[in-house]
Design a protein around this motif. Structure first.
Motif, PDB file in Angstrom:
ATOM      1  N   GLY A  81       0.819  -1.217   0.000  1.00 55.66           N
ATOM      2  CA  GLY A  81       0.000   0.000   0.000  1.00 55.66           C
ATOM      3  C   GLY A  81       0.849   1.263   0.000  1.00 55.66           C
ATOM      4  N   VAL A  82       1.882   1.269   0.863  1.00 60.32           N
ATOM      5  CA  VAL A  82       2.756   2.447   0.952  1.00 60.32           C
ATOM      6  C   VAL A  82       3.504   2.640  -0.365  1.00 60.32           C
ATOM      7  CG1 VAL A  82       4.805   3.394   2.094  1.00 60.32           C
ATOM      8  CG2 VAL A  82       3.039   2.295   3.453  1.00 60.32           C
ATOM      9  N   LEU A  83       3.976   1.537  -0.932  1.00 59.74           N
ATOM     10  CA  LEU A  83       4.742   1.633  -2.180  1.00 59.74           C
ATOM     11  C   LEU A  83       3.865   2.198  -3.312  1.00 59.74           C
ATOM     12  CD1 LEU A  83       7.548   1.061  -3.307  1.00 59.74           C
ATOM     13  CD2 LEU A  83       6.793  -1.239  -3.910  1.00 59.74           C
ATOM     14  N   ILE A  84       2.643   1.673  -3.427  1.00 56.09           N
ATOM     15  CA  ILE A  84       1.743   2.174  -4.476  1.00 56.09           C
ATOM     16  C   ILE A  84       1.462   3.661  -4.257  1.00 56.09           C
ATOM     17  CG2 ILE A  84      -0.611   2.051  -5.416  1.00 56.09           C
ATOM     18  CD1 ILE A  84      -0.547  -0.965  -4.854  1.00 56.09           C
ATOM     19  N   SER A  85       1.123   4.014  -3.026  1.00 51.52           N
ATOM     20  CA  SER A  85       0.764   5.418  -2.764  1.00 51.52           C
ATOM     21  C   SER A  85       1.954   6.351  -3.020  1.00 51.52           C
ATOM     22  CB  SER A  85       0.183   5.546  -1.363  1.00 51.52           C
ATOM     23  OG  SER A  85       1.008   6.230  -0.515  1.00 51.52           O
ATOM     24  N   ASP A 111      -5.980  10.795   2.213  1.00 51.13           N
ATOM     25  CA  ASP A 111      -7.230  10.101   2.526  1.00 51.13           C
ATOM     26  C   ASP A 111      -7.027   9.132   3.695  1.00 51.13           C
ATOM     27  OD1 ASP A 111      -6.125   7.782   1.475  1.00 51.13           O
ATOM     28  OD2 ASP A 111      -7.043   8.063  -0.490  1.00 51.13           O
ATOM     29  N   GLY A 112      -8.094   8.418   4.021  1.00 45.65           N
ATOM     30  CA  GLY A 112      -8.074   7.524   5.179  1.00 45.65           C
ATOM     31  C   GLY A 112      -7.051   6.411   5.059  1.00 45.65           C
ATOM     32  N   SER A 113      -6.723   6.021   3.834  1.00 47.88           N
ATOM     33  CA  SER A 113      -5.742   4.938   3.684  1.00 47.88           C
ATOM     34  C   SER A 113      -4.360   5.423   4.110  1.00 47.88           C
ATOM     35  CB  SER A 113      -5.723   4.421   2.250  1.00 47.88           C
ATOM     36  OG  SER A 113      -5.222   5.392   1.365  1.00 47.88           O
ATOM     37  N   ASP A 114      -4.042   6.689   3.836  1.00 49.99           N
ATOM     38  CA  ASP A 114      -2.753   7.236   4.282  1.00 49.99           C
ATOM     39  C   ASP A 114      -2.672   7.187   5.802  1.00 49.99           C
ATOM     40  OD1 ASP A 114      -1.764   8.135   1.686  1.00 49.99           O
ATOM     41  OD2 ASP A 114      -3.399   9.563   1.757  1.00 49.99           O
ATOM     42  N   TRP A 168      -5.307  -2.169   0.413  1.00 44.31           N
ATOM     43  CA  TRP A 168      -4.087  -2.643   1.073  1.00 44.31           C
ATOM     44  C   TRP A 168      -4.058  -2.211   2.538  1.00 44.31           C
ATOM     45  CZ3 TRP A 168      -1.893  -6.233  -1.641  1.00 44.31           C
ATOM     46  CH2 TRP A 168      -2.047  -6.198  -3.034  1.00 44.31           C
ATOM     47  N   ALA A 169      -4.451  -0.959   2.796  1.00 45.10           N
ATOM     48  CA  ALA A 169      -4.367  -0.423   4.157  1.00 45.10           C
ATOM     49  C   ALA A 169      -5.278  -1.202   5.114  1.00 45.10           C
ATOM     50  CB  ALA A 169      -4.740   1.055   4.159  1.00 45.10           C
ATOM     51  N   PHE A 170      -6.495  -1.486   4.687  1.00 44.28           N
ATOM     52  CA  PHE A 170      -7.436  -2.129   5.608  1.00 44.28           C
ATOM     53  C   PHE A 170      -7.248  -3.638   5.679  1.00 44.28           C
ATOM     54  CE2 PHE A 170     -10.117   0.926   7.657  1.00 44.28           C
ATOM     55  CZ  PHE A 170      -9.718   2.084   7.015  1.00 44.28           C
ATOM     56  N   VAL A 171      -6.946  -4.267   4.538  1.00 48.39           N
ATOM     57  CA  VAL A 171      -6.717  -5.712   4.578  1.00 48.39           C
ATOM     58  C   VAL A 171      -5.432  -6.015   5.369  1.00 48.39           C
ATOM     59  CG1 VAL A 171      -6.300  -7.757   3.143  1.00 48.39           C
ATOM     60  CG2 VAL A 171      -8.094  -6.162   2.523  1.00 48.39           C
ATOM     61  N   ALA A 172      -4.514  -5.055   5.392  1.00 48.86           N
ATOM     62  CA  ALA A 172      -3.276  -5.235   6.178  1.00 48.86           C
ATOM     63  C   ALA A 172      -3.569  -5.359   7.672  1.00 48.86           C
ATOM     64  CB  ALA A 172      -2.328  -4.065   5.937  1.00 48.86           C
TER      65      ALA A 172
END
Lengths: 278, 171
Positions: A24-28, A122-125, A258-262
């Motif tokens: 997730g971090v890499l994509i963002s 956003d919330g994923s960050d 990615w953020a939430f499934v993590a």
């Protein structure tokens, strides 16, 4: 590994969280690199303007330091550090200290990016920062220390709180209870989808069912911690995964997936701690 | 000893963070100080698309004031292309869209709550002026202004609404 096991070691759990969150971090980060023009002097998120968000970031000598970090090559370096740190967490074999250094780098670059521009996040960050901070705590904790378990509980608790808070706020909203929110959001350019919107727009009952499905799933997510059956737990989390895949496909919320499934391995770990394996 | 100290400090920090996050979600008046301090933002707000989801799109348009006193037609800032399925994995355009959405939200709130000076010195206002001032223009242009509009995908159809008009700014 996760679905077949009736117990899960904290090490395996952390490895799974690291892998998913690092993707997730890499994509963002790569997405930020691809939109560098946004951060240019006359871009929408120009540092020359953004630094006025806080009075203290405009004062010398800090202003000069921040200007070096947040513009030109400094900003490229910041993104590169973040991307390399995330990539390091994807390596299957690494030195003992790699995870601690990499998670610390992701958290600190994440905070710097918040300072660079609180707009456009956003919330994923936020969830990725929360996860990486907890993983950092895990990595620096003593071998059999309480902090290792607390870090995993913390991630699970943040996930449960995120779903519950989001679901409860929707429950209080008439737009959500009537299903109007579904067709309304799907009709926008930002988070909508023309195909799904044109299907849903004349079907208020479908919208209502979709809205209540989201509300019920989000509000009841925490129940997964107290489910006595492991297969049932996995099934419930699979529903969660499907929900995030759907929002990624329909709404373009790719990093939320990615953020939430993590957080799910931590949820499974915590549930097993509460209930024991079944 | 050092290990125990790390344990205690780490556990305390995570526990505090969790408690503050929970308190922040309530939106209660007594936690407003937290919202004011949370500009970084370290305490997450987990209420995605709720209670009032954004059921509209914001559009920024600009027009030019020419040296002879006439004004040009409105031109819309480039809109993102419709998303493809690839956006489920790779969606860099979301940053631009979300930034514009955040700007519009804050700008409209500031315009409602504060006087003109505060609005014109707000980060969203200056950011938009900074951005449009560098877009291509003819040598006859002496000033540029922007308008913020909203479009809706509601049924029955609802016309686009102008929400905020800036003054002219020298180019």
């Amino acid at each position: 590994m996760l679905t077949s096991a009736t117990t899960i070691s904290p090490e395996h759990c952390v490895k799974a969280i690291e892998l998913l969150a690092a993707i997730g971090v890499l994509i963002s980060t790569l997405e930020l690199t691809a939109t560098r023009s946004l951060f240019a002097v006359h871009g929408l998120l120009s540092w020359q303007v953004m630094q006025t968000h806080f009075a203290w970031t405009t004062r010398l000598p800090l202003a000069r330091v921040l200007s070096t970090i947040f513009t030109g090559r400094g900003f490229t370096t910041l993104l590169a550090v973040r991307a390399f740190a995330a990539a390091a967490l994807l390596l299957p074999y690494r030195m003992d200290t790699t995870s601690a250094v990499a998670t610390a780098a992701v958290v600190s670059t994440g905070l710097l990016l918040c300072l660079r521009s609180p707009y456009g996040l956003d919330g994923s960050d936020q969830m990725l920062t929360v996860i990486m901070a907890a993983l950092f705590c895990y990595e620096i904790a003593p071998e059999r220390g309480l902090l290792r378990v607390v870090a995993l509980w913390f991630i699970a608790a943040q996930a449960c709180m995120a779903y519950f808070s989001s679901g409860f706020a929707k429950l209080l909203s008439s737009e959500w209870r009537t299903g109007k929110a579904i067709s309304g959001v799907l009709g926008t350019a930002n988070y909508g989808n023309r195909v799904v919107h044109s299907f849903m727009v004349g079907r208020p009952h479908w919208c209502c069912v979709a809205a209540w499905t989201v509300i019920v799933f989000e509000i009841t997510f925490s129940v997964v911690l107290f489910m006595p059956s492991h297969p049932l737990r996995i099934l419930f989390l699979a529903v969660g995964g499907t929900f995030h895949v759907t929002t990624a496909l329909v709404m373009g919320l790719n990093t939320f997936l990615w953020a939430f499934v993590a957080t799910y391995p931590a949820v499974i770990y915590t549930a097993l701690e509460f209930n024991g394996p079944h | 000893m050092a290990g125990t100290l790390v344990d205690v400090i780490g556990t305390t920090v995570l526990a505090f963070w969790l408690i503050l996050t929970a308190a922040f979600q309530t939106g209660a008046r007594r936690w407003r100080w937290l919202a004011r301090l949370n500009k970084f933002p370290l305490i997450p707000n987990w209420q995605f698309f709720a209670p009032h989801p954004g059921m509209h799109d914001y559009h920024v348009l600009y027009r030019d004031l020419l040296a002879n006193g006439s004004v040009s037609c409105w031109t819309e800032l480039p809109q993102p292309r419709p998303r493809s399925l690839l956006a489920a994995a790779w969606n860099p355009a979301k940053r631009h869209n979300k930034a514009l959405f955040d700007f519009a939200t804050v700008l409209l709130r500031t315009a409602t709550e504060c006087d003109e000076f505060v609005v014109k010195t707000s980060v969203p206002y200056i950011s938009i002026v900074n951005y449009i001032s560098e877009l291509p223009r003819s040598h006859l242009v002496v000033g540029r202004q922007f308008i913020l509009m909203a479009t809706f995908a509601e049924q029955p159809p609802r016309p686009a609404e102008p929400l905020f008009l800036s003054g002219f700014h020298e180019c």
